[in-house]
Design a protein around this motif. Sequence first.
Motif, PDB file in Angstrom:
ATOM      1  N   PRO A  27       0.813  -1.234   0.000  1.00 46.13           N
ATOM      2  CA  PRO A  27       0.000   0.000   0.000  1.00 46.13           C
ATOM      3  C   PRO A  27       0.842   1.279   0.000  1.00 46.13           C
ATOM      4  O   PRO A  27       0.473   2.273  -0.626  1.00 46.13           O
ATOM      5  CB  PRO A  27      -0.814  -0.105   1.288  1.00 46.13           C
ATOM      6  N   ALA A  31       0.740   4.111  -2.905  1.00 49.39           N
ATOM      7  CA  ALA A  31       0.476   5.516  -2.566  1.00 49.39           C
ATOM      8  C   ALA A  31       1.592   6.417  -3.099  1.00 49.39           C
ATOM      9  O   ALA A  31       1.319   7.505  -3.610  1.00 49.39           O
ATOM     10  CB  ALA A  31       0.338   5.682  -1.063  1.00 49.39           C
ATOM     11  N   ALA A  34       1.137   6.764  -6.859  1.00 47.12           N
ATOM     12  CA  ALA A  34       0.001   7.648  -7.155  1.00 47.12           C
ATOM     13  C   ALA A  34       0.397   9.109  -6.975  1.00 47.12           C
ATOM     14  O   ALA A  34       0.008   9.968  -7.767  1.00 47.12           O
ATOM     15  CB  ALA A  34      -1.178   7.299  -6.257  1.00 47.12           C
ATOM     16  N   ALA A  35       1.174   9.396  -5.960  1.00 43.56           N
ATOM     17  CA  ALA A  35       1.636  10.768  -5.743  1.00 43.56           C
ATOM     18  C   ALA A  35       2.539  11.217  -6.893  1.00 43.56           C
ATOM     19  O   ALA A  35       2.460  12.360  -7.341  1.00 43.56           O
ATOM     20  CB  ALA A  35       2.367  10.871  -4.410  1.00 43.56           C
TER      21      ALA A  35
END
Length: 90
Positions: A27, A31, A34-35
């Motif tokens: 995860p 994340a 995605a950033a």
Amino acid sequence: MRHLLAALVLLSTGGCVRTVTGVVTAPFKVAGQAADWATTSQDEADRNYGRKMREKEAREGRERRKYEKACRKDPRACGGYDGYQAAVDD
């Protein structure tokens, strides 16, 4: 015999530890990715700005050539160039 059994158990669970580690950290990796996708790097921003300015300069060049051609046809009707300028935001 116990030592052999303990060594065998440790060797057989080594893959499980890596799998658990991968599941736990996944995860955070997602994340972070995605950033990265959501933000624009400075290099990308510079590249996009350069592309935008080249397009504006090409437009100005086309309009100035059109203006100069019109001036050659009728010099009396020509004043100062007041057409599109790339350095000025439109």
